[in-house]
Design a protein around this motif. Structure first.
Motif, PDB file in Angstrom:
ATOM      1  N   GLY A 109     -12.294  -9.685  23.925  1.00 28.93           N
ATOM      2  CA  GLY A 109     -13.349 -10.200  23.068  1.00 28.93           C
ATOM      3  C   GLY A 109     -14.105  -9.157  22.273  1.00 28.93           C
ATOM      4  N   SER A 110     -13.724  -7.875  22.406  1.00 27.06           N
ATOM      5  CA  SER A 110     -14.432  -6.833  21.644  1.00 27.06           C
ATOM      6  C   SER A 110     -14.037  -6.851  20.168  1.00 27.06           C
ATOM      7  CB  SER A 110     -14.190  -5.447  22.247  1.00 27.06           C
ATOM      8  OG  SER A 110     -12.823  -5.099  22.168  1.00 27.06           O
ATOM      9  N   ILE A 111     -12.915  -7.490  19.857  1.00 23.40           N
ATOM     10  CA  ILE A 111     -12.483  -7.677  18.468  1.00 23.40           C
ATOM     11  C   ILE A 111     -12.319  -9.182  18.262  1.00 23.40           C
ATOM     12  CG2 ILE A 111     -10.651  -7.260  16.774  1.00 23.40           C
ATOM     13  CD1 ILE A 111      -9.967  -4.714  18.459  1.00 23.40           C
ATOM     14  N   VAL A 112     -12.951  -9.706  17.213  1.00 21.44           N
ATOM     15  CA  VAL A 112     -12.869 -11.128  16.916  1.00 21.44           C
ATOM     16  C   VAL A 112     -12.362 -11.292  15.489  1.00 21.44           C
ATOM     17  CG1 VAL A 112     -14.119 -13.318  16.773  1.00 21.44           C
ATOM     18  CG2 VAL A 112     -14.818 -11.592  18.451  1.00 21.44           C
ATOM     19  N   ILE A 113     -11.337 -12.118  15.339  1.00 19.58           N
ATOM     20  CA  ILE A 113     -10.754 -12.403  14.028  1.00 19.58           C
ATOM     21  C   ILE A 113     -10.893 -13.896  13.767  1.00 19.58           C
ATOM     22  CG2 ILE A 113      -8.638 -12.397  12.646  1.00 19.58           C
ATOM     23  CD1 ILE A 113      -7.740  -9.987  14.430  1.00 19.58           C
ATOM     24  N   GLN A 114     -11.485 -14.242  12.639  1.00 16.43           N
ATOM     25  CA  GLN A 114     -11.579 -15.643  12.244  1.00 16.43           C
ATOM     26  C   GLN A 114     -10.410 -15.954  11.324  1.00 16.43           C
ATOM     27  OE1 GLN A 114     -15.271 -17.022  10.528  1.00 16.43           O
ATOM     28  NE2 GLN A 114     -14.800 -19.059  11.298  1.00 16.43           N
ATOM     29  N   VAL A 115      -9.689 -17.021  11.637  1.00 15.69           N
ATOM     30  CA  VAL A 115      -8.498 -17.408  10.882  1.00 15.69           C
ATOM     31  C   VAL A 115      -8.919 -18.004   9.537  1.00 15.69           C
ATOM     32  CG1 VAL A 115      -6.409 -18.825  10.880  1.00 15.69           C
ATOM     33  CG2 VAL A 115      -7.250 -17.850  13.033  1.00 15.69           C
ATOM     34  N   LYS A 116      -8.393 -17.421   8.449  1.00 13.35           N
ATOM     35  CA  LYS A 116      -8.693 -17.902   7.102  1.00 13.35           C
ATOM     36  C   LYS A 116      -7.572 -18.732   6.508  1.00 13.35           C
ATOM     37  CE  LYS A 116     -10.197 -15.017   4.022  1.00 13.35           C
ATOM     38  NZ  LYS A 116     -10.494 -13.818   3.218  1.00 13.35           N
ATOM     39  N   GLU A 117      -6.326 -18.348   6.833  1.00 14.33           N
ATOM     40  CA  GLU A 117      -5.179 -18.967   6.162  1.00 14.33           C
ATOM     41  C   GLU A 117      -3.922 -18.780   6.998  1.00 14.33           C
ATOM     42  OE1 GLU A 117      -2.537 -17.804   2.192  1.00 14.33           O
ATOM     43  OE2 GLU A 117      -4.528 -16.935   2.451  1.00 14.33           O
ATOM     44  N   MET A 118      -3.090 -19.809   7.027  1.00 16.14           N
ATOM     45  CA  MET A 118      -1.771 -19.695   7.635  1.00 16.14           C
ATOM     46  C   MET A 118      -0.803 -19.297   6.526  1.00 16.14           C
ATOM     47  SD  MET A 118      -2.117 -20.274  10.735  1.00 16.14           S
ATOM     48  CE  MET A 118      -3.279 -21.028  11.831  1.00 16.14           C
ATOM     49  N   VAL A 119      -0.285 -18.102   6.614  1.00 14.81           N
ATOM     50  CA  VAL A 119       0.624 -17.590   5.584  1.00 14.81           C
ATOM     51  C   VAL A 119       2.028 -18.125   5.811  1.00 14.81           C
ATOM     52  CG1 VAL A 119       1.563 -15.490   4.552  1.00 14.81           C
ATOM     53  CG2 VAL A 119      -0.824 -15.540   5.304  1.00 14.81           C
ATOM     54  N   SER A 120       2.447 -18.187   7.075  1.00 19.25           N
ATOM     55  CA  SER A 120       3.778 -18.693   7.428  1.00 19.25           C
ATOM     56  C   SER A 120       3.743 -19.159   8.875  1.00 19.25           C
ATOM     57  CB  SER A 120       4.841 -17.591   7.237  1.00 19.25           C
ATOM     58  OG  SER A 120       4.719 -16.609   8.251  1.00 19.25           O
ATOM     59  N   ASP A 121       4.914 -19.487   9.415  1.00 14.20           N
ATOM     60  CA  ASP A 121       4.992 -19.898  10.826  1.00 14.20           C
ATOM     61  C   ASP A 121       4.686 -18.756  11.783  1.00 14.20           C
ATOM     62  OD1 ASP A 121       5.627 -22.475  10.132  1.00 14.20           O
ATOM     63  OD2 ASP A 121       7.785 -22.222  10.453  1.00 14.20           O
ATOM     64  N   THR A 122       4.744 -17.518  11.281  1.00 14.90           N
ATOM     65  CA  THR A 122       4.526 -16.366  12.157  1.00 14.90           C
ATOM     66  C   THR A 122       3.427 -15.417  11.676  1.00 14.90           C
ATOM     67  OG1 THR A 122       6.287 -15.135  11.049  1.00 14.90           O
ATOM     68  CG2 THR A 122       6.896 -16.371  13.031  1.00 14.90           C
ATOM     69  N   VAL A 123       2.814 -15.701  10.540  1.00 16.70           N
ATOM     70  CA  VAL A 123       1.794 -14.794   9.989  1.00 16.70           C
ATOM     71  C   VAL A 123       0.561 -15.601   9.592  1.00 16.70           C
ATOM     72  CG1 VAL A 123       1.233 -13.121   8.179  1.00 16.70           C
ATOM     73  CG2 VAL A 123       3.557 -13.225   9.088  1.00 16.70           C
ATOM     74  N   LEU A 124      -0.600 -15.044   9.979  1.00 19.34           N
ATOM     75  CA  LEU A 124      -1.851 -15.634   9.531  1.00 19.34           C
ATOM     76  C   LEU A 124      -2.729 -14.543   8.925  1.00 19.34           C
ATOM     77  CD1 LEU A 124      -4.399 -14.907  11.621  1.00 19.34           C
ATOM     78  CD2 LEU A 124      -3.148 -16.485  13.072  1.00 19.34           C
ATOM     79  N   LYS A 125      -3.632 -14.972   8.073  1.00 17.00           N
ATOM     80  CA  LYS A 125      -4.600 -14.055   7.475  1.00 17.00           C
ATOM     81  C   LYS A 125      -5.957 -14.389   8.051  1.00 17.00           C
ATOM     82  CE  LYS A 125      -6.304 -12.392   3.023  1.00 17.00           C
ATOM     83  NZ  LYS A 125      -6.191 -12.554   1.560  1.00 17.00           N
ATOM     84  N   GLY A 126      -6.696 -13.355   8.439  1.00 15.97           N
ATOM     85  CA  GLY A 126      -8.000 -13.570   9.021  1.00 15.97           C
ATOM     86  C   GLY A 126      -9.008 -12.569   8.518  1.00 15.97           C
ATOM     87  N   THR A 127     -10.211 -12.717   9.015  1.00 16.96           N
ATOM     88  CA  THR A 127     -11.304 -11.806   8.707  1.00 16.96           C
ATOM     89  C   THR A 127     -11.845 -11.257  10.018  1.00 16.96           C
ATOM     90  OG1 THR A 127     -11.924 -13.130   6.786  1.00 16.96           O
ATOM     91  CG2 THR A 127     -13.585 -11.605   7.621  1.00 16.96           C
ATOM     92  N   VAL A 128     -12.029  -9.942  10.077  1.00 12.86           N
ATOM     93  CA  VAL A 128     -12.615  -9.316  11.241  1.00 12.86           C
ATOM     94  C   VAL A 128     -14.113  -9.634  11.261  1.00 12.86           C
ATOM     95  CG1 VAL A 128     -13.065  -7.134  12.431  1.00 12.86           C
ATOM     96  CG2 VAL A 128     -10.912  -7.442  11.202  1.00 12.86           C
ATOM     97  N   LEU A 129     -14.599 -10.158  12.380  1.00 13.21           N
ATOM     98  CA  LEU A 129     -16.033 -10.488  12.485  1.00 13.21           C
ATOM     99  C   LEU A 129     -16.801  -9.358  13.162  1.00 13.21           C
ATOM    100  CD1 LEU A 129     -15.839 -14.227  13.503  1.00 13.21           C
ATOM    101  CD2 LEU A 129     -16.075 -13.255  11.228  1.00 13.21           C
TER     102      LEU A 129
END
Length: 114
Positions: free
Chosen positions: A94-114
Motif C-alpha cells: 500500500g505504499s504505492i497507489v495507482i488509480q486506474v485511468k484506462e484499459m489499454v488492452s487485455d494486459t495493459v492499463l494506464k493509471g495515475t500514481v497517487l
C-alpha cells in the motif's frame, strides 16, 4: 480460522446477542516484475504509469522509466480483468497507489500514481 469462528458463533448464541464478523482473507500473491538494469524507478504523485499484466514472465520482463513513459509489470495475469477504471491498485503493502485511468488492452492499463 474455522474453529475460532465456530466458538465465536456459540458465544454470541449463548448470550442471545447479535454480532457480525469480518475476515480479511489473503489475496493472490502478486509480484512486481524486474526493472531494466535493476535500476530504481522514482514515482511521483500525479504521474501517468502503464502497468502490464506479465504473468509468469515477471522474472524476465523488465519495467522502465524514460523521458516519455513509466512502465511496470505485475505477475497477476488477470489484472486487467480484475480492476475497473477508477479503481486503485496498491503495491508494496500500500505504499504505492495507482488509480486506474484506462484499459489499454487485455494486459495493459494506464493509471495515475497517487
Amino acid at each position: 480460522h474455522g474453529e475460532v469462528l465456530e466458538r465465536y458463533r456459540k458465544v454470541v448464541e449463548a448470550k442471545k446477542s447479535m454480532a457480525a464478523c469480518l475476515l480479511d482473507t489473503k489475496g493472490p500473491e502478486i509480484r512486481t516484475a524486474m526493472l531494466k538494469d535493476h535500476a530504481n524507478i522514482s514515482l511521483e504523485a500525479g504521474q501517468d504509469i502503464f502497468v502490464e499484466a506479465v504473468g509468469a514472465k515477471y522474472t524476465e520482463w523488465e519495467g522502465f522509466k524514460n523521458e516519455t513513459e513509466t512502465r511496470i509489470g505485475l505477475s497477476y495475469d488477470k489484472l486487467c480483468q480484475s480492476v475497473k477504471v477508477g479503481g486503485r491498485i496498491l503495491i508494496a503493502d500500500g505504499s504505492i497507489v495507482i488509480q486506474v485511468k484506462e484499459m489499454v488492452s487485455d494486459t495493459v492499463l494506464k493509471g495515475t500514481v497517487l
